[in-house]
Each structure stands twice: as structure tokens, then as C-alpha cells.
Design an enzyme around this catalytic site. Structure first.
Site, short mmCIF file in Angstrom:
data_model
loop_
_atom_site.label_atom_id
_atom_site.label_comp_id
_atom_site.label_asym_id
_atom_site.label_seq_id
_atom_site.Cartn_x
_atom_site.Cartn_y
_atom_site.Cartn_z
CG HIS A 80 -3.17 -3.45 -16.10
ND1 HIS A 80 -2.28 -3.55 -15.06
CD2 HIS A 80 -2.64 -4.15 -17.14
CE1 HIS A 80 -1.25 -4.28 -15.45
NE2 HIS A 80 -1.45 -4.65 -16.71
CE1 TYR A 209 -0.16 0.09 -5.47
CE2 TYR A 209 -1.61 -1.06 -7.02
CZ TYR A 209 -0.75 -0.01 -6.72
OH TYR A 209 -0.48 0.95 -7.68
N PRO A 301 4.39 7.18 -4.20
CG PRO A 301 6.08 5.60 -4.48
CD PRO A 301 5.71 6.80 -3.67
CE LYS A 305 -4.42 8.78 -8.67
NZ LYS A 305 -4.70 8.07 -9.89
CE1 TYR A 393 -3.54 2.25 -8.27
CE2 TYR A 393 -4.05 2.13 -10.61
CZ TYR A 393 -3.18 1.90 -9.56
OH TYR A 393 -1.96 1.31 -9.81
#
Length: 409
Positions: A80, A209, A301, A305, A393
Site C-alpha cells: 500500500h 480510517y 492499534p 505500530k 505511519y
């Protein structure tokens, strides 16, 4: 897997816990000819079957490649180059690759990582002892620590030079550090994640998200035919109160009509509620005992990480232990705790910030909600803000080496 034998045995490194941290460290040390025994209190099926992380940072992918364990990962992992954020149904994209000079993440479940690690262990001579009961760590403040356990009614002792605790939040390793030495920092969140797995195509080729008036949602996947979805819920929510139809209705409501139109509904084959917490233990080294992964820290979560942070720990600790056994240098192990914690706290900060941005907290009033919406709108319009999110991220670099850091006790 091999049992190193009954009674007393000797190795250079005894690793407690056969999760991702313990197995990756074992493979890394074994690659350099270091004698390792991994002791796990559960059986292989239990460890391999835990449904947890699904996003691998580039550093994790690189370590799997370095260890020659990435054949299935390269074939089956989904790369991704970005992710999407949804604010009350309005969706925008964060382009990781464009913002970070080409960095990506890979969707590849922790279960698959564990299968790869276990399958390769026996052929590489990596000893893994399952079903070890009554685990005890002894003399870890000396240069001759030992691990004792009972297996199938037989007592065993492993004498070693170093013990590494990779046995998770509830394991025995952290408890071996005296109260006067150990400091802990914790925040327990007043909500959890209700998650399902379903064999249906994902709603999107990237993660979404969602920040919604009714709470957080996440549209994720494990493969092109298996979807992973989450809803923010009460910490004491019962899965029995969430039949599939109710879950799908609430998910689609939070994702908004644009994404909901692409959601394929189907029967779930797993449904769980996971609590959220932030936790750090300091130091990550006491004598000849070293902590790595969930034994030392937990992150919510939201920022993906957990397993990746464990990988950064064992990468740094692996370097230090290789220097110890190959060069006789203690600089790496003396600086490990400070070096690892420097990265741990940055990951904790990102996960805490992203959780606070995307979730509804108890008592959140209209003003607080508008602050979330305003910050998300700022991220949408600011390349600098998007870059900060993207850099965190995809994974920050490992912390600098230990040469200018104070040794830990």
C-alpha cells in the site's frame, strides 16, 4: 520443533516467548551462529493462530528479506502506497509514497508472519520449546542468568549468558526487574475495538480510517478476498450483542454512503472485542535481562505500530548481541534500553495522537468534536501535516546508536 533435552542445557541466549519478537530475534542471532533457545509457554497452534497485526512497515519487510523469510510475503503481501481518512463520510487520501520519498507499507497478517518463522526454524537449527510451564528467570542481575521451566512433568534449566523477555504484557520477564528499578507509564482507554473477519472482498484497495459522530471505524483487509473491519465500542461490549446484521449496518453508517456502497456483506467467522491501552516500562534492560516487544510496551492499534515496534526492538537488540558475542563489545547492550526507548516513545506519541484524533471519548462535547473535525480538515489541506502523518505511519528510522548514551543498570 526440537526440545534441547531434559535436565540442564547451555546456550548463549535464552529467549522467553515465541511470538514475532522472540522468533525474529532467534532467527537473526542464529543467522550469525549464536546459540539460541526459545522457550514458549503455549503450543505452536495457539501462538500461530492469534489474530493480531496486519500492517508491516518497510523495516519489518526488510528484516524478513534479510533473514530470507520473505518468499510468501513477496508473493501474497499487499503493498500500500497510501491510506484514506473519512470524516463523517467525506474521504480524502494520504499518499505515503509521494510524501516520504517512496515509502510503503504491506498488508500481511501476523499469523502469516508466524507461519513463515516457525516453518523455517527447524531447518535452520533454531530450538523452540513449546508447552513450557512454571517459567522462572533467575540470577538475571549476574553474568550467569538461567531460565527454569517444567515440560511434560520434567524440570529443565537453561544456563545462558543473556535472557531476552519477549513474552508479552502478561509474561514473567518484566516482573523479574525489581520494583525499585522498574518504572511504568500507562493510559487505559475507556473504549475498545469490536472487530470481525469475513471472507468478502475489501471495500477499498487501501485502508480507510473513519472519524464519525458515532465513533471510529476502520475498513481493512487481510487479502484480496478477506476483509477485516473494526468499530469503536464500549470497553465492556459483548460480542453476543452484535449479530452480523447489526455490525454491518453500523459500519456502513459510520463509513458514509460513498464507501458503504462498496462494502460486501457476508457472515463473519471471527468476532472479538479488543481493549486499548498505551503502556511503557523503563528500563528495557536489567543486568543480563533485556525486554523487547509487548513485554516492554503496548500501543493502541490505531497507528499499526504493535508488531512493528517489536521488530525495531529486536533489530537494535540483535545488533547489540551480535557485537557482544562476535566482538566482545558491551557498548551495544549498554545503550540498548535508551536507544530502543527513544523510538518507543515516538511510536507511543503517534499512536496516542492518532487515537485521540479519530475516536469519540466519553464526555466529548460538541466543542471537542469540532476540534477533531478542524484538525482533520487541516490535515486534508496541508502537505506538511500529511507528511508528518505519513512519516510516522510508514515507520520512523531506528534511533541513533548507543555511543553517546548513558548505560542502563
Amino acid at each position: 520443533m526440537n526440545d534441547p533435552g531434559r535436565g540442564r542445557t547451555r546456550c548463549q541466549v535464552a529467549v522467553i516467548g515465541a511470538g514475532p519478537a522472540g522468533m525474529l530475534l532467534g532467527h537473526l542471532l542464529r543467522q550469525h551462529g549464536i546459540d539460541v533457545v526459545i522457550v514458549e509457554r503455549r503450543d505452536r497452534a495457539y501462538v500461530e493462530g492469534r489474530v493480531r497485526a496486519g500492517i508491516l512497515e518497510q523495516g519489518t519487510v526488510a528484516l524478513m528479506a534479510r533473514l530470507g523469510l520473505d518468499r510468501r510475503l513477496r508473493r501474497e503481501g499487499l503493498v500500500h502506497s497510501g491510506t484514506k481518512l473519512s470524516v463523517d463520510g467525506a474521504v480524502f487520501r494520504i499518499d505515503f509514497a509521494a510524501l516520504t520519498g517512496g515509502a510503503t507499507v504491506t498488508v500481511y497478517g501476523q499469523q502469516e508472519v508466524m507461519k513463515d518463522l516457525f516453518d523455517a526454524a527447524e531447518t535452520r537449527g533454531l530450538d523452540v520449546v513449546f508447552d513450557a510451564e512454571d517459567l522462572r528467570l533467575e540470577a538475571v542481575d549476574t553474568d550467569r542468568p538461567r531460565v527454569s521451566y517444567r515440560r511434560h512433568g520434567i524440570d529443565h534449566v537453561v544456563d545462558c549468558d543473556v535472557v531476552v523477555g519477549c513474552d508479552g504484557f502478561h509474561g514473567v520477564s518484566r516482573a523479574a526487574i525489581p520494583e525499585g528499578v522498574l518504572k511504568t507509564f500507562e493510559r487505559v482507554y475507556a473504549f475498545g475495538w469490536l472487530g470481525i473477519l469475513a471472507d468478502v472482498p475489501p471495500a477499498d484497495h487501501e485502508l480507510i480510517y473513519c472519524s464519525h459522530e458515532r465513533g471510529f471505524a476502520l475498513a481493512s483487509m487481510r487479502s484480496e478476498t478477506r476483509s477485516r473491519y473494526y468499530l469503536q465500542c464500549a470497553a465492556d461490549e459483548r460480542v453476543e450483542d452484535w449479530p452480523d446484521e447489526r455490525f454491518w449496518d453500523e459500519l456502513c453508517g459510520r463509513l458514509g454512503p460513498e464507501v458503504a456502497a462498496r462494502v460486501t456483506r457476508g457472515p463473519s467467522f471471527e468476532k472479538t472485542v479488543a481493549p486499548l491501552r498505551s503502556f511503557v516500562a523503563e528500563p528495557m534492560r536489567y543486568g543480563r535481562l533485556f525486554l523487547a516487544g509487548d513485554a516492554a510496551h503496548i500501543v493502541p492499534p490505531t497507528g499499526a505500530k504493535g508488531m512493528n515496534l517489536a521488530v525495531s526492538d529486536v533489530t537494535m537488540l540483535g545488533e547489540a548481541l551480535i557485537d557482544l558475542f562476535e566482538e566482545g563489545s558491551t557498548a551495544g547492550i549498554d545503550g540498548y534500553s535508551a536507544r530502543a526507548l527513544a523510538r518507543v516513545w515516538k511510536a507511543e506519541r503517534f499512536s496516542w495522537w492518532f487515537t485521540g484524533l479519530m475516536h469519540r471519548f466519553p464526555g466529548t462535547d460538541p466543542f471537542a468534536r469540532q476540534m477533531q473535525v478542524a484538525e482533520l480538515d487541516y490535515i486534508r489541506s496541508s502537505r506538511a501535516a500529511q507528511t508528518t502523518l505519513a512519516e510516522n505511519y510508514v515507520g520512523l528510522p531506528l534511533s541513533p546508536g548507543p555511543s553517546n548514551r548513558e548505560p542502563q543498570p
